[in-house]
Scaffold this active site. Structure first.
Site, PDB file in Angstrom:
ATOM      1  N   THR A 119    -111.109  48.645 -42.310  1.00 56.05           N
ATOM      2  CA  THR A 119    -111.102  47.566 -43.294  1.00 56.05           C
ATOM      3  C   THR A 119    -110.537  46.317 -42.628  1.00 56.05           C
ATOM      4  O   THR A 119    -109.588  46.393 -41.853  1.00 56.05           O
ATOM      5  CB  THR A 119    -110.309  47.940 -44.568  1.00 56.05           C
ATOM      6  OG1 THR A 119    -110.373  46.861 -45.518  1.00 56.05           O
ATOM      7  CG2 THR A 119    -108.862  48.275 -44.277  1.00 56.05           C
ATOM      8  N   HIS A 167    -100.328  62.332 -44.134  1.00 51.37           N
ATOM      9  CA  HIS A 167     -99.445  63.215 -43.376  1.00 51.37           C
ATOM     10  C   HIS A 167     -99.836  64.682 -43.468  1.00 51.37           C
ATOM     11  O   HIS A 167     -99.305  65.504 -42.722  1.00 51.37           O
ATOM     12  CB  HIS A 167     -97.989  63.013 -43.788  1.00 51.37           C
ATOM     13  CG  HIS A 167     -97.316  61.922 -43.019  1.00 51.37           C
ATOM     14  ND1 HIS A 167     -96.829  62.096 -41.738  1.00 51.37           N
ATOM     15  CD2 HIS A 167     -97.076  60.629 -43.340  1.00 51.37           C
ATOM     16  CE1 HIS A 167     -96.308  60.969 -41.315  1.00 51.37           C
ATOM     17  NE2 HIS A 167     -96.441  60.065 -42.258  1.00 51.37           N
TER      18      HIS A 167
END
Length: 190
Positions: A119, A167
């Site tokens: 992005t 994570h």
């Protein structure tokens, strides 16, 4: 997040775009950054992973999702097998997807299967931001504006990169190494 010195990359883009051949595409800085990102994903394939109910999936190709702003809102088309495309093929593919996005003609196939998202808000003068993950992907890279630094004896161009990770898929230290490798790829552009 970190900065990358993209002075050589900016000069390379200027050289590419100085050609008078109308058949030669004009490249955006985003094209070159995406190409460097794909190269880094090939070198560090663990970052081309995403989370599934059965664990972490790591496909054998890079399907790069690219966030695009349209009048109808955000869309994220996918450049399939981006790791097999030359810079000119990548640029042509992104132009085609961008045109389809602007005319609201993207297909479900063009919007699915991404393995990593890019992005870019640099064109709005945004220097740094925290991109939001595109689930189930394990990471997204945010690209800020290129800032000219005139404080040194020779001018340089600095680019801020932000990496958001899941994570469940990646740990912080490997993410830092990934961002370091990408920064070095951009800085050492050939």
């Amino acid at each position: 997040s970190r900065r990358a010195d993209v002075t050589r990359l900016v000069k390379h883009r200027e050289q590419l775009n100085s050609q008078d051949d109308p058949a030669t595409p004009r490249y955006s800085l985003g094209d070159l950054i995406a190409h460097a990102l794909v190269r880094t994903l090939v070198e560090m394939p663990a970052f081309n992973s995403y989370y599934t109910d059965k664990g972490i999936a790591q496909p054998n190709c890079v399907n790069l999702s690219v966030a695009m702003d349209t009048e109808d809102g955000l869309v994220v088309p996918v450049i399939k097998n981006a790791d097999t495309l030359s810079l000119s093929e990548y640029a042509a593919t992104i132009r085609s997807l961008s045109a389809a996005a602007k005319s609201n003609e993207l297909t479900v196939e063009q919007l699915s299967g991404g393995t990593f998202t890019l992005t870019n808000l640099g064109m709005y003068g945004i220097e740094h931001f925290t991109p939001v993950l595109n689930a189930p992907q394990g990471a997204i890279l945010g690209v800020g504006a290129v800032i000219s630094d005139q404080s040194e004896q020779s001018p340089s161009h600095l680019l801020h990169l932000s990496l958001t990770i899941d994570h469940r898929v990646h740990d912080g230290a490997p993410a830092a190494r990934f961002l370091q490798q990408l920064s070095e790829t951009l800085t050492d552009w050939e």
